[in-house]
Design an enzyme around this catalytic site. Structure first.
Site, PDB file in Angstrom:
ATOM      1  N   GLY A   6       0.796  -1.241   0.000  1.00 29.08           N
ATOM      2  CA  GLY A   6       0.000   0.000   0.000  1.00 29.08           C
ATOM      3  C   GLY A   6       0.824   1.285   0.000  1.00 29.08           C
ATOM      4  O   GLY A   6       1.847   1.395  -0.686  1.00 29.08           O
ATOM      5  N   TYR A  29     -17.208   5.624   7.840  1.00 28.81           N
ATOM      6  CA  TYR A  29     -15.777   5.945   7.893  1.00 28.81           C
ATOM      7  C   TYR A  29     -15.500   7.144   8.807  1.00 28.81           C
ATOM      8  O   TYR A  29     -15.217   6.973   9.976  1.00 28.81           O
ATOM      9  CB  TYR A  29     -15.168   6.136   6.476  1.00 28.81           C
ATOM     10  N   LEU A  77      -8.152   4.002  -2.131  1.00 28.88           N
ATOM     11  CA  LEU A  77      -7.509   3.075  -3.061  1.00 28.88           C
ATOM     12  C   LEU A  77      -7.746   1.651  -2.629  1.00 28.88           C
ATOM     13  O   LEU A  77      -7.971   1.387  -1.452  1.00 28.88           O
ATOM     14  CB  LEU A  77      -6.004   3.333  -3.054  1.00 28.88           C
ATOM     15  N   ALA A 136       5.253  -3.969  15.022  1.00 31.45           N
ATOM     16  CA  ALA A 136       5.723  -2.588  15.229  1.00 31.45           C
ATOM     17  C   ALA A 136       5.155  -1.968  16.504  1.00 31.45           C
ATOM     18  O   ALA A 136       5.691  -0.975  17.009  1.00 31.45           O
ATOM     19  CB  ALA A 136       5.335  -1.730  14.029  1.00 31.45           C
ATOM     20  N   LYS A 195      -8.813   8.360  13.387  1.00 32.49           N
ATOM     21  CA  LYS A 195      -8.127   9.316  12.503  1.00 32.49           C
ATOM     22  C   LYS A 195      -8.106  10.717  13.133  1.00 32.49           C
ATOM     23  O   LYS A 195      -7.127  11.445  12.996  1.00 32.49           O
ATOM     24  CB  LYS A 195      -8.777   9.342  11.114  1.00 32.49           C
TER      25      LYS A 195
HETATM   26  P1  NAI Z   1      -1.924  -1.828   3.865  1.00 39.16           P
HETATM   27  O1  NAI Z   1      -2.754  -2.882   4.488  1.00 39.16           O
HETATM   28  O2  NAI Z   1      -1.602  -1.935   2.416  1.00 39.16           O
HETATM   29  O3  NAI Z   1      -0.500  -1.734   4.639  1.00 39.16           O
HETATM   30  C1  NAI Z   1      -0.370  -1.878   6.012  1.00 39.16           C
HETATM   31  C2  NAI Z   1       1.088  -2.026   6.401  1.00 39.16           C
HETATM   32  O4  NAI Z   1       1.146  -2.148   7.836  1.00 39.16           O
HETATM   33  C3  NAI Z   1       1.785  -3.304   5.856  1.00 39.16           C
HETATM   34  O5  NAI Z   1       3.127  -3.005   5.559  1.00 39.16           O
HETATM   35  C4  NAI Z   1       1.729  -4.265   7.066  1.00 39.16           C
HETATM   36  O6  NAI Z   1       2.761  -5.260   7.069  1.00 39.16           O
HETATM   37  C5  NAI Z   1       1.932  -3.271   8.188  1.00 39.16           C
HETATM   38  N1  NAI Z   1       1.480  -3.753   9.491  1.00 39.16           N
HETATM   39  C6  NAI Z   1       0.220  -4.071   9.890  1.00 39.16           C
HETATM   40  N2  NAI Z   1       0.240  -4.436  11.199  1.00 39.16           N
HETATM   41  C7  NAI Z   1       1.524  -4.339  11.623  1.00 39.16           C
HETATM   42  C8  NAI Z   1       2.179  -4.568  12.865  1.00 39.16           C
HETATM   43  N3  NAI Z   1       1.522  -4.958  13.949  1.00 39.16           N
HETATM   44  N4  NAI Z   1       3.519  -4.385  12.916  1.00 39.16           N
HETATM   45  C9  NAI Z   1       4.234  -4.003  11.818  1.00 39.16           C
HETATM   46  N5  NAI Z   1       3.654  -3.746  10.630  1.00 39.16           N
HETATM   47  C10 NAI Z   1       2.320  -3.914  10.535  1.00 39.16           C
HETATM   48  O7  NAI Z   1      -2.610  -0.465   4.235  1.00 39.16           O
HETATM   49  P2  NAI Z   1      -2.780   0.960   3.507  1.00 39.16           P
HETATM   50  O8  NAI Z   1      -4.110   1.012   2.884  1.00 39.16           O
HETATM   51  O9  NAI Z   1      -1.562   1.309   2.727  1.00 39.16           O
HETATM   52  O10 NAI Z   1      -2.876   1.889   4.793  1.00 39.16           O
HETATM   53  C11 NAI Z   1      -1.786   2.611   5.335  1.00 39.16           C
HETATM   54  C12 NAI Z   1      -2.310   3.889   5.967  1.00 39.16           C
HETATM   55  O11 NAI Z   1      -2.931   4.686   4.941  1.00 39.16           O
HETATM   56  C13 NAI Z   1      -3.405   3.636   7.027  1.00 39.16           C
HETATM   57  O12 NAI Z   1      -3.235   4.569   8.062  1.00 39.16           O
HETATM   58  C14 NAI Z   1      -4.683   3.910   6.259  1.00 39.16           C
HETATM   59  O13 NAI Z   1      -5.744   4.292   7.091  1.00 39.16           O
HETATM   60  C15 NAI Z   1      -4.228   5.058   5.387  1.00 39.16           C
HETATM   61  N6  NAI Z   1      -5.083   5.339   4.217  1.00 39.16           N
HETATM   62  C16 NAI Z   1      -5.530   4.326   3.391  1.00 39.16           C
HETATM   63  C17 NAI Z   1      -6.380   4.620   2.339  1.00 39.16           C
HETATM   64  C18 NAI Z   1      -6.891   3.549   1.424  1.00 39.16           C
HETATM   65  O14 NAI Z   1      -7.844   3.806   0.678  1.00 39.16           O
HETATM   66  N7  NAI Z   1      -6.309   2.377   1.397  1.00 39.16           N
HETATM   67  C19 NAI Z   1      -6.810   6.008   2.049  1.00 39.16           C
HETATM   68  C20 NAI Z   1      -6.194   6.990   2.914  1.00 39.16           C
HETATM   69  C21 NAI Z   1      -5.399   6.650   3.972  1.00 39.16           C
END
Ligand code: NAI
Length: 395
Positions: free
Chosen positions: A51, A234, A272, A111, A243
């Site tokens: 992501g 949300y 996304l 983490a 958030k």
């Molecule tokens: P994702 O699920 O693709 O990535 C999450 C990451 O966190 C991965 O690298 C995973 O290994 C890591 N992770 C999860 N638990 C963990 C732990 N306990 N220890 C270490 N690493 C851990 O998520 P995404 O969508 O990229 O989200 C990242 C941020 O972006 C979040 O804060 C999300 O709310 C925000 N965001 C996401 C949007 C979307 O539409 N996907 C839109 C706007 C913000």
């Protein structure tokens, strides 16, 4: 072994190493095509394997030649069993970074724990000295608190009243109504504990105490707002409270960083398809309509385009533009009135029958499978792939 997708609900339990590597190489190629720019030099990315976090790591490394340490929580492979996609993504990222003589090491573990924080601190001290950017991009449904050992679970629920709206099962294309019962006070508190700003602050405090943050240091966490359509589940739901807490924390962290002229920012990103967003009810339907409109308007971006624009047109400008709440907005194209008006209109028309025509369900599903390295055009899935693909510098 021959690897095929195996789905359970909104997750895919297998991942393809070659497909994941192709995705990473495509993201790297995008950043390289934009040329070297002013950006960070020594970066820690927490949540670096998929992501927005992965895109931030790629943008730092291949956009401004930064040394990167990535922290994530992924399942390693076993003979006959694939790793999770973030594992293979990182294997490909490190391989490409090392080819370019870029420093890249990774830490796989929780983490939220003190142990992983200490391990990361020791690695930074040993290899990098001080860092100038920390990206905080964790998305997790649970957090074991490092002080009391309690395992908190986050929820995706409305607050106050139950909420009924349309959603789509993107595997079958069925559009149906769902009702989600409101969260309790405890649900709100737990979600804030998992996805709010507390852990971000613990990380920055620990790094600062160890004197690992350079003068003019920056840290950035990611948030989402979205339209009225999804507001109940949300931004005004339990996750929205988390958030709010994260966004408030940026100010507290900035205060704590004043001796080194450091700043903490929250960037509001676009909706996304990621592993996290596919788990949120209503959002997949919203995203498939949004993609249709944004693609037609020539405004569509993926994680890598978003983060490239964030670094180049926001974070590394002399005066960083923010909204009146102090947030960086890179969701500006998603939130354009012309885009949102069309999505709201299509929302009314969306049914199982109309969605394939009026929405980008196919784009949604393809992107979902791409997350796990499947349905990637350039990959021959009838060929054997090495499920034991290793990450070169995993701690
Ligand atoms: P994702 O699920 O693709 O990535 C999450 C990451 O966190 C991965 O690298 C995973 O290994 C890591 N992770 C999860 N638990 C963990 C732990 N306990 N220890 C270490 N690493 C851990 O998520 P995404 O969508 O990229 O989200 C990242 C941020 O972006 C979040 O804060 C999300 O709310 C925000 N965001 C996401 C949007 C979307 O539409 N996907 C839109 C706007 C913000």
């Amino acid at each position: 072994m021959i690897i095929e997708p195996r789905t359970r609900g909104f997750i895919c339990t297998t991942a393809h190493p070659v497909g994941c590597a192709e995705n990473v190489k495509n993201q790297i190629a995008y950043i390289k095509s934009k040329g070297t720019v002013v950006g960070p030099k020594k970066v820690l990315v927490i949540g670096a394997s998929t992501g927005f976090g992965l895109a931030s790591r790629i943008t730092s490394a291949f956009g401004s030649n930064a040394a990167t340490i990535g922290v994530f929580f992924e399942k390693p492979p076993a003979v006959g069993k694939t790793a999770s996609s973030g594992w293979y993504n990182t294997a490909a990222f490190e391989t490409e970074a090392h080819k370019k003589n870029l420093y890249a090491k990774s830490i796989n573990g929780d983490a939220f724990s003190n142990e992983i924080k200490q391990e990361t601190i020791a690695l930074i001290k040993q290899d990098l000295g001080q860092i100038d950017l920390v990206i905080y991009s964790l998305a997790s449904p649970v957090r074991t608190h490092p002080e009391n050992g309690v395992r908190y679970k986050s929820t995706l629920k409305p607050i106050g009243d139950s909420y009924t709206n349309k959603t789509v099962d993107f595997h079958t294309g069925e559009v149906k109504e769902i009702t989600i019962e409101p969260g309790t006070e405890e649900d709100i508190e737990n979600t804030v504990t998992v996805m709010g700003g507390d852990d971000w602050q613990l990380w920055i405090n620990a790094l600062m105490k160890a004197d690992l943050l350079s003068e003019n240091f920056k840290t950035l966490a990611y948030s989402y707002i979205g339209p009225k359509l999804t507001e109940a589940v949300y931004r005004k739901g339990t996750i929205g409270r988390a958030k709010d807490d994260l966004e408030k924390m940026a100010f507290t962290i900035t205060d704590a960083l004043k001796d080194i002229n450091g700043k903490a920012y929250v960037s509001v990103n676009k909706a996304l398809v990621t592993q996290s967003s596919s788990a949120i009810p209503v959002i997949p339907l919203y995203i498939s309509l949004l993609y249709k409109v944004m693609k037609a308007e020539g405004l569509q971006e993926g994680c890598i385009e978003q983060i490239h624009r964030l670094f180049n047109e926001r974070l590394y400008l002399d005066g960083i533009p923010t909204d009146k709440e102090g947030r960086i907005r890179i969701d500006d194209w998603e939130m354009k009135a012309s885009v949102q008006e069309q999505v709201a209109e299509l929302w009314q028309q969306a049914t199982t029958e109309t969605l394939p025509e009026i929405g980008d369900l196919e784009g949604y599903t393809t992107e979902f499978f791409n997350l796990f390295g499947f349905k990637v055009d350039t990959v021959d899935y009838t060929k054997e792939a090495n499920e034991m693909t290793a990450i070169p510098s995993i701690a």
